[in-house]
Scaffold this motif. Sequence first.
Motif, PDB file in Angstrom:
ATOM      1  N   ASN A  22      44.039  -4.316  15.458  1.00 22.10           N
ATOM      2  CA  ASN A  22      45.308  -3.684  15.841  1.00 22.10           C
ATOM      3  C   ASN A  22      45.212  -2.166  15.770  1.00 22.10           C
ATOM      4  OD1 ASN A  22      46.548  -6.139  16.353  1.00 22.10           O
ATOM      5  ND2 ASN A  22      47.428  -6.282  14.299  1.00 22.10           N
ATOM      6  N   THR A  26      45.454   0.381  19.003  1.00 19.88           N
ATOM      7  CA  THR A  26      46.405   1.492  19.017  1.00 19.88           C
ATOM      8  C   THR A  26      45.675   2.804  19.256  1.00 19.88           C
ATOM      9  OG1 THR A  26      47.856   0.302  17.490  1.00 19.88           O
ATOM     10  CG2 THR A  26      48.202   2.673  17.684  1.00 19.88           C
ATOM     11  N   SER A  29      44.535   3.024  22.903  1.00 19.93           N
ATOM     12  CA  SER A  29      45.662   3.280  23.794  1.00 19.93           C
ATOM     13  C   SER A  29      46.086   4.752  23.732  1.00 19.93           C
ATOM     14  CB  SER A  29      46.829   2.376  23.432  1.00 19.93           C
ATOM     15  OG  SER A  29      47.943   2.665  24.217  1.00 19.93           O
ATOM     16  N   GLN A  30      46.251   5.274  22.533  1.00 16.34           N
ATOM     17  CA  GLN A  30      46.666   6.670  22.384  1.00 16.34           C
ATOM     18  C   GLN A  30      45.577   7.629  22.856  1.00 16.34           C
ATOM     19  OE1 GLN A  30      48.214   7.521  18.475  1.00 16.34           O
ATOM     20  NE2 GLN A  30      49.666   5.825  18.564  1.00 16.34           N
TER      21      GLN A  30
END
Length: 157
Positions: A22, A26, A29-30
């Motif tokens: 996870n 994240t 993605s960022q």
Amino acid sequence: MEKFDSNNFRASLISEFRELDNILETFQSQFKDEVWRSVNEVYPSIVYSEKLGELILTYANQIFSTAESVCDKDKNYNEVRLADEVNIMNKMVDKLSEENKDNQELAAGIHQKAKKMMVNFYPNVMDLSADGFRLLEKYSLMYNIFFIGGFSKFIAQ
């Protein structure tokens, strides 16, 4: 003495792997958003594509892994071994920098964002020794050069 419970151990490992997955998702993605924003500022005519996305994702994974790897080396290597690796990486990055002088504006902006994200997602980098920081900087510069090289080939197509 307690008996080893393999089911609880397995469940614990699975939970830790999911949590790490996870965090990585994240980060990816960022990171993708930040890098794409930088690319789009310098090259507004570039259209986002799957190939560019893969290039950015590879870069994100390298940066994420580097933070963890350097923290581990800083913690477990003796000072001489760590200093030796810093010297090796200095030579490598200097050579790569000489060979790849394209897109300096983009490279500098993305490099700063990558370092900021490393600190945000891996705060242990703030506890690195001086050589640990140098090593982290050199590895992140190397991956930045690799990304910019791949990006230059991408836009040349």
